[in-house]
Design an enzyme around this catalytic site. Structure first.
Site, PDB file in Angstrom:
ATOM      1  CE  LYS A 233      -3.235   3.458   0.819  1.00 46.39           C
ATOM      2  NZ  LYS A 233      -4.383   3.201  -0.920  1.00 46.39           N
TER       3      LYS A 233
ATOM      4  CB  CYS B 284      -2.955   8.904   0.759  1.00 43.81           C
ATOM      5  SG  CYS B 284      -4.851   8.803   0.470  1.00 43.81           S
TER       6      CYS B 284
HETATM    7  N1  SAJ Z   1      -0.959  15.292  -9.111  1.00 40.32           N
HETATM    8  C1  SAJ Z   1       0.121  15.617  -9.783  1.00 40.32           C
HETATM    9  N2  SAJ Z   1       0.671  15.283 -10.801  1.00 40.32           N
HETATM   10  C2  SAJ Z   1       0.437  14.307 -11.764  1.00 40.32           C
HETATM   11  C3  SAJ Z   1      -0.688  12.971 -10.038  1.00 40.32           C
HETATM   12  C4  SAJ Z   1      -1.266  13.866  -9.390  1.00 40.32           C
HETATM   13  O1  SAJ Z   1       0.470  16.340  -9.247  1.00 40.32           O
HETATM   14  O2  SAJ Z   1       0.755  13.235 -12.335  1.00 40.32           O
HETATM   15  C5  SAJ Z   1      -1.879  15.046  -7.519  1.00 40.32           C
HETATM   16  C6  SAJ Z   1      -2.595  15.857  -7.677  1.00 40.32           C
HETATM   17  O3  SAJ Z   1      -2.719  17.028  -8.258  1.00 40.32           O
HETATM   18  C7  SAJ Z   1      -2.712  15.925  -6.535  1.00 40.32           C
HETATM   19  C8  SAJ Z   1      -1.895  14.826  -5.918  1.00 40.32           C
HETATM   20  O4  SAJ Z   1      -0.938  14.578  -6.383  1.00 40.32           O
HETATM   21  O5  SAJ Z   1      -2.533  16.962  -5.614  1.00 40.32           O
HETATM   22  C9  SAJ Z   1      -2.478  13.047  -5.620  1.00 40.32           C
HETATM   23  O6  SAJ Z   1      -3.310  12.792  -6.225  1.00 40.32           O
HETATM   24  P1  SAJ Z   1      -3.441  11.635  -6.879  1.00 40.32           P
HETATM   25  O7  SAJ Z   1      -4.554  11.045  -7.721  1.00 40.32           O
HETATM   26  O8  SAJ Z   1      -2.107  10.917  -7.959  1.00 40.32           O
HETATM   27  O9  SAJ Z   1      -3.939  10.942  -5.571  1.00 40.32           O
HETATM   28  P2  SAJ Z   1      -5.294  10.303  -4.229  1.00 40.32           P
HETATM   29  O10 SAJ Z   1      -4.118  11.107  -3.274  1.00 40.32           O
HETATM   30  O11 SAJ Z   1      -5.838  11.704  -4.251  1.00 40.32           O
HETATM   31  O12 SAJ Z   1      -5.267   9.013  -4.460  1.00 40.32           O
HETATM   32  C10 SAJ Z   1      -4.112   7.785  -4.109  1.00 40.32           C
HETATM   33  C11 SAJ Z   1      -4.041   7.092  -4.727  1.00 40.32           C
HETATM   34  N3  SAJ Z   1      -2.807   5.887  -5.275  1.00 40.32           N
HETATM   35  C12 SAJ Z   1      -2.345   6.048  -6.373  1.00 40.32           C
HETATM   36  O13 SAJ Z   1      -2.516   7.030  -7.821  1.00 40.32           O
HETATM   37  C13 SAJ Z   1      -0.986   5.170  -6.371  1.00 40.32           C
HETATM   38  C14 SAJ Z   1      -5.351   6.223  -4.714  1.00 40.32           C
HETATM   39  O14 SAJ Z   1      -4.991   5.062  -5.960  1.00 40.32           O
HETATM   40  C15 SAJ Z   1      -5.038   5.376  -3.823  1.00 40.32           C
HETATM   41  O15 SAJ Z   1      -6.365   4.715  -2.427  1.00 40.32           O
HETATM   42  C16 SAJ Z   1      -5.357   6.917  -2.488  1.00 40.32           C
HETATM   43  O16 SAJ Z   1      -4.495   7.685  -3.190  1.00 40.32           O
HETATM   44  C17 SAJ Z   1      -4.422   6.690  -0.793  1.00 40.32           C
HETATM   45  O17 SAJ Z   1      -6.408   6.699  -0.338  1.00 40.32           O
HETATM   46  O18 SAJ Z   1      -4.493   6.208  -0.786  1.00 40.32           O
END
Ligand code: SAJ
Length: 451
Positions: free
Chosen positions: A215, A269
């Site tokens: 995880k 997360c």
């Molecule tokens: N972000 C970027 N660039 C990207 C992707 C995301 O700057 O290319 C930023 C987003 O804007 C945001 C942050 O990262 O601020 C997180 O967004 P996210 O969509 O990557 O992830 P979360 O936090 O919404 O959800 C994550 C997911 N983990 C993965 O994709 C590995 C989700 O599957 C998990 O279940 C979740 O964390 C969790 O609860 O742990």
């Protein structure tokens, strides 16, 4: 007995109690209701429980309210403050938050409290599942002992980390493969039968420490890769080239997948799971180079956005302190209402240190981070010198640039950290357009993190 519980699960007659009805617990509870189970949802927040009883969703999540109303109507979902829900259930699923403290250490107090509460009830032949993210070794060294000390042989217990992305919770619960880290074979079998009711994807079976580590590695992988994209973006600014063009061409290589740079990494997360990975339960913190520097880069991004604003104004012989600045977006990502660890908070606070005219808008959240909240997007934009887009909500993608220009002061600046507008179009309308990882010609780049 194992067979009895399995039979109750397989016939959807087992009663389930979900502890913690947040962005994970609530969709999990409703997913089980949807396949025929009766679920009690236990939470400590009275207002939250009242909302749920009235069929109102406490946060934004597609189809959540529909599922909630349906489950309430069919008398399958019972939100409650009453801990006896634990005694009345065969299966208890724990989904409470596990944040980090100010000292950047895992704060497992909510999880420990939940386990202590559960342990006050007779747990014989019940299944206890933990879904919260936890540092490696927590399941064996904290959860099992706190659940029932030496009585643990009577209970079934597993660690099944949640994997859903807010904004697509129900779809991802259904379609994302999952991992079960069980304390023994019997627990594994019972847990498998339970989760295969809601999951149409692979379910891996392993030990608790492997499930815990997987995880955290997943979220660390994403955090590190976003940091790489952010650092490359700042390198592109030095070369006056566009990181999105680089991304497009590089990602045509079959083994490259550069993520998208942005104003920082937020949410409940990604900003904390790498720290959980490096802080095993009951042991010394593990030293890391890549993971901790990736965190530093992502944490630096709000300052980078601040410098972009400051330096763009300087180019126009203006100062932040005399400018009116509008922030669009407080949520940590597009089309959600969650503002936890959002980069917008740090950017707003940096601006507010020097500027008294900072307005903020978010159609999904009323949080203002100390700035002046404007409910209406046009009102927020009106008479601004700078508009800073920090969240890629659909509402912002629909903004008409011509009208925005008319509403703003002369020589308007658009800082588009999410690249929702096209530079050429924005410039033709009359904006000074600046973004992260762009050929922002003449705008000084202050990036010097690793010096
Ligand atoms: N972000 C970027 N660039 C990207 C992707 C995301 O700057 O290319 C930023 C987003 O804007 C945001 C942050 O990262 O601020 C997180 O967004 P996210 O969509 O990557 O992830 P979360 O936090 O919404 O959800 C994550 C997911 N983990 C993965 O994709 C590995 C989700 O599957 C998990 O279940 C979740 O964390 C969790 O609860 O742990």
């Amino acid at each position: 007995m194992q067979e009895e519980l399995q039979e109750r699960i397989n016939s959807s007659k087992a009663q389930i109690c979900v502890v913690g009805l947040g962005q994970v617990g609530l969709p999990v509870a409703l997913s089980f209701c949807n396949v025929g189970f009766v679920v009690r949802g236990l939470d400590v927040d009275k207002d939250h429980i009242e909302l749920l009883k009235n069929g109102k969703s406490p946060f934004e999540e597609p189809i959540l309210e529909e599922m909630l109303i349906k489950s309430r109507k069919e008398e399958r979902f019972f939100p409650t403050l009453d801990q006896n829900a634990i005694a009345e259930s065969d299966v208890i699923i724990v989904c409470v938050p596990t944040p980090i403290s100010k000292e950047i250490k895992p704060d497992l107090s909510l999880l420990k409290n939940a386990c202590d509460t559960i342990s006050r009830f007779e747990l014989k032949n019940k299944l206890i599942v933990i879904e919260s993210s936890i540092p490696p070794k927590t399941f064996e060294s904290m959860i099992l002992p706190s659940l029932s000390g030496d009585k643990t042989t009577n209970i079934f217990a597993s660690y099944v980390p949640e994997r859903l992305s807010p904004g697509q919770a129900f779809e991802e619960i259904n379609t994302t493969p999952r991992v079960i880290g069980a304390r023994d074979q019997k627990s594994r079998d019972v847990t498998y039968d339970l989760y295969k009711k809601i999951i149409k994807a692979d379910i891996f079976k392993t030990s608790p420490i492997v499930a815990e580590t997987c995880k955290l590695v997943e979220n660390t992988f994403r955090d590190v890769n976003i940091a790489l994209a952010n650092e490359i973006a700042m390198i592109c600014e030095r070369y006056d080239i566009d990181v999105l063009e680089i991304q497009k061409i590089c990602n045509s290589h079959p083994r490259v997948n550069l993520l998208t740079p942005g104003p920082g990494v937020g949410g409940p997360c990604l900003p904390k799971d790498p720290y959980l990975l490096l802080n095993p339960q009951d042991s010394e913190q593990i030293d890391s180079k890549i993971i901790s520097n990736a965190r530093k880069i992502n944490d630096y991004m709000p300052s980078h956005v601040f410098h972009l604003i400051e330096n763009t104004l300087k180019e126009q012989n203006k100062e932040i302190k005399n400018s009116t600045i509008t922030i669009l977006g407080t949520a940590y990502k597009g089309n959600v209402s969650d503002t936890r660890y959002s980069p917008s908070e740090k950017i707003a606070s940096l601006l507010l240190e020097t500027c008294s005219n900072v307005k903020i808008n978010d159609p999904h959240s009323k949080i203002s981070f100390g700035a002046k909240y404007e409910e209406n997007i046009s009102k927020a934009i009106k008479n601004s010198d700078v508009v800073v887009i920090l969240t890629d909500h659909d509402e912002y993608k629909n903004i008409n640039l011509q009208e925005m220009k008319k509403d703003m002061n002369d020589d308007p600046i658009l800082i588009d950290t999410r690249r929702i507008f096209d530079k050429e179009i924005a410039e033709n309308v009359g904006f000074t357009y600046v973004s992260i990882g762009y050929n922002n010609k003449g705008i000084k780049n202050n990036y010097s993190l690793l010096k």
